[in-house]
Scaffold this motif. Structure first.
Motif, PDB file in Angstrom:
ATOM      1  N   ASP A 259       0.814  -1.224   0.000  1.00  0.00           N
ATOM      2  CA  ASP A 259       0.000   0.000   0.000  1.00  0.00           C
ATOM      3  C   ASP A 259       0.847   1.274   0.000  1.00  0.00           C
ATOM      4  OD1 ASP A 259       1.117  -0.017   2.488  1.00  0.00           O
ATOM      5  OD2 ASP A 259      -0.753   0.303   3.591  1.00  0.00           O
ATOM      6  N   ASP A 261       3.072   4.521  -1.054  1.00  0.00           N
ATOM      7  CA  ASP A 261       3.075   5.457  -2.176  1.00  0.00           C
ATOM      8  C   ASP A 261       4.343   5.149  -2.979  1.00  0.00           C
ATOM      9  OD1 ASP A 261       3.727   7.655  -3.775  1.00  0.00           O
ATOM     10  OD2 ASP A 261       2.706   9.071  -2.439  1.00  0.00           O
ATOM     11  N   ARG A 419       1.139   2.945   4.099  1.00  0.00           N
ATOM     12  CA  ARG A 419       0.089   3.868   4.565  1.00  0.00           C
ATOM     13  C   ARG A 419      -0.684   3.227   5.714  1.00  0.00           C
ATOM     14  NH1 ARG A 419      -0.796   4.674  -1.386  1.00  0.00           N
ATOM     15  NH2 ARG A 419      -0.473   6.878  -1.837  1.00  0.00           N
ATOM     16  N   ASN A 439       8.229   5.898   6.463  1.00  0.00           N
ATOM     17  CA  ASN A 439       8.186   6.742   5.263  1.00  0.00           C
ATOM     18  C   ASN A 439       9.323   7.764   5.245  1.00  0.00           C
ATOM     19  OD1 ASN A 439       5.840   5.430   4.272  1.00  0.00           O
ATOM     20  ND2 ASN A 439       4.603   6.630   5.698  1.00  0.00           N
TER      21      ASN A 439
END
Ligand code: NAD
Length: 499
Positions: A259, A261, A419, A439
């Motif tokens: 999931d 990005d 995410r 992230n």
């Protein structure tokens, strides 16, 4: 050609050693300086100078020591470009990256300007009848730092600034590959008015290091470098009764969840894998996409990005993403590991081994390399490559990616791109690695937090800079006093308690 000296007692002191090593400009491959490899006697002289300077410095009010730090910080600000140029000329990293390195060093100096506050102890009134207790953080004495080639300004500053601010006298043994940079730092310490003998530089190799490890008047040693040397220094230094902290090598994994990005993850992997040509202990060297679809999407986007990396000398300014490796030996070792990866069956999706550049044919360049379908038994997975080589190891499921990271012997940095808050939280809770990014690909903590890895990436119980930096360079004294002194309780033969 310049012959690099030592700094002993605040004075530029030529070495009388009969041994020396060449220093190169990695972009051109030309020798730029000669580095004498100092003798044990020269280390002795630095310790003597440090001991002479120590009492006045250690007893100076911390606020006055902080003023040296402020002056030093201002000089570093004013000379950032000059120091960055010296870094690039000996290390090969781009100017922007070198400026960033200096800035990360300055931030630790900035933190050290708060030394009066940081050294405050604890106080308890009335722990017994007319009795108070307080703690005092006292400097250790003469301490040493042994540093690697890949951050020739930042890591010496991470070591020296807290040590000096705490009231110690410091001896730096920098890397023999880019020794010109610490000499610039020494000049600025002198210009800031630091008393002679508080910051000394003894250049050299194993002989100088062993002299540090065995010197009875050196109380503590901070080391950063490869794991085998970290283990050696930790063992020998501790067995000689010194306080030692050693930060070693790394193999940092970045997990990419289905999931995530993907654009963000691909961008992050470019800088984290190839910045400074991969010569960073916090570089991401292993990408672990979870699931075949994630892996295919990652590879599809990464291949053109790695192929279009802009490689060149630091003199090309912003047109360059990464420079050469530090020495011809480093270049040959990295190419050899890539050869081995191919021989062991990994898919070399981008091959940078043949990279050459007109006008810089003798530079120590390797182009960006990208491996797919790497397995954990391959040498390219097991070894710290320390070059512009990223290995993609495909994981079937999240737990496989976590297990792989956890069973890897190194534990410096790691990251997860997702995410999913549950996965991110679970990862942060469970992972046995010292610095974790969510992230964030290179989670290097800022100066007011501490920096350090776990497992084979760190030896000793205190980290670098932040609050641990001050703990490492001081020891606690606990004072219990009774005023007025004449309170009569009679002779007491059993241990005092509050019962
Ligand atoms: P290195 O271990 O070769 O050298 C580090 C220091 O140790 C140098 O000052 C060197 O002169 C000295 N040294 C080398 N061999 C020695 C020996 N046999 N006996 C005594 N002293 C010796 O490391 P390097 O190549 O300069 O730096 C790269 C390594 O440092 C990588 O492994 C990288 O991951 C690691 N590193 C770790 C961190 C961290 O915070 N964990 C930060 C930066 C670099």
């Amino acid at each position: 050609m310049e012959t690099i000296s030592n700094i002993i007692g605040g004075v530029l002191t030529p070495s009388s050693s009969e041994r020396s090593a060449p220093v190169f400009n990695p972009a051109t491959g030309e020798q730029s300086a000669v580095l004498p490899l100092s003798t044990a006697a020269e280390l002795d002289a630095a310790v003597a100078a440090a001991k002479l300077a120590l009492p006045e410095w250690a007893n100076m009010p911390p606020l006055k020591r902080a003023r040296f730090m402020f002056r030093f910080k201002e000089l570093l600000d004013a000379n950032t470009d000059r120091i960055a140029a010296a870094i690039s000329a000996e290390h090969g990293k781009t100017h922007a990256d070198a400026v960033g390195e200096v800035q990360r060093g300055i931030e630790v100096v900035e933190f050290c300007c708060g030394i009066p506050h940081l050294l405050k102890g604890e106080f308890s009134r009335h722990v017994g009848p007319a009795i108070d207790t307080h703690t005092d953080r006292q400097p250790l004495g003469v301490v040493a730092g042994i540093t690697p080639f890949n951050f020739p300004a930042m890591i010496p500053l991470w070591k020296a600034a807290p040590a000096i601010a705490c009231g110690n006298a410091f001896i730096l043994k920098p890397s023999e590959r880019d020794p010109g940079v610490p000499m610039r730092l020494a000049e600025l310490f002198i210009e800031a008015g630091l008393p002679e003998g508080i910051f000394n530089v003894v250049n050299g190799d194993k002989e100088a290091v062993d002299a540090i490890l065995d010197h009875p008047d050196i109380q503590a040693i901070g080391f950063v470098g490869s794991t085998p040397i970290a283990e050696y220094i930790y063992g020998r230094g501790c067995s000689n009764g010194k306080r030692v902290q050693c930060f070693g090598g790394a193999k940092n994994h970045m997990i990419i969840m289905p999931d995530a990005d993907m654009d963000q993850a691909v961008d992050a992997l470019m800088g984290a894998g190839y910045g400074a040509a991969g010569e960073r202990c916090m570089a991401i060297s292993v990408a672990v996409p979870v699931g075949e679809k994630t892996a295919d999407a990652l590879m599809e986007r990464r291949v053109p990005r790695v192929e279009s990396l802009k490689i060149g000398p630091y003199t090309a300014g912003d047109d360059v993403d990464m420079g050469p490796l530090v020495t011809a030996a480093a270049r040959d070792r990295v190419k050899g590991l890539v050869d081995g990866g191919v021989a062991q069956g990994a898919e070399l999706a981008v091959d940078g081994r043949g990279f050459t550049m007109q006008g810089y044919e003798n530079g120590f360049f390797v182009g960006g390399c990208l491996f797919d379908k790497v397995t954990t038994d391959m040498d390219i997975y097991k070894e710290e490559i320390f070059g512009p080589v990223l290995s993609v190891v495909r994981a079937k499921a999240y737990n496989d990616a976590v297990d792989m990271t956890m069973t890897n012997p190194y534990g410096n940095g790691t990251a997860i791109f997702t995410r999913d808050g549950d996965a991110a939280r679970d990862f942060c809770d469970r992972i046995n690695v010292g610095m974790v990014g969510v992230n964030v690909p290179i989670p290097v903590p800022l100066a007011y937090y501490t920096f350090g890895g776990w497992k084979a990436s760190g030896f000793g119980d205190l980290n670098q800079h932040g609050p641990d930096g001050f703990r490492f360079y001081t020891r606690t004294k606990t004072v219990t006093s009774r005023w007025p002194s004449g309170v009569k309780e009679g002779a007491e033969f059993s241990i005092p308690t509050m019962k």
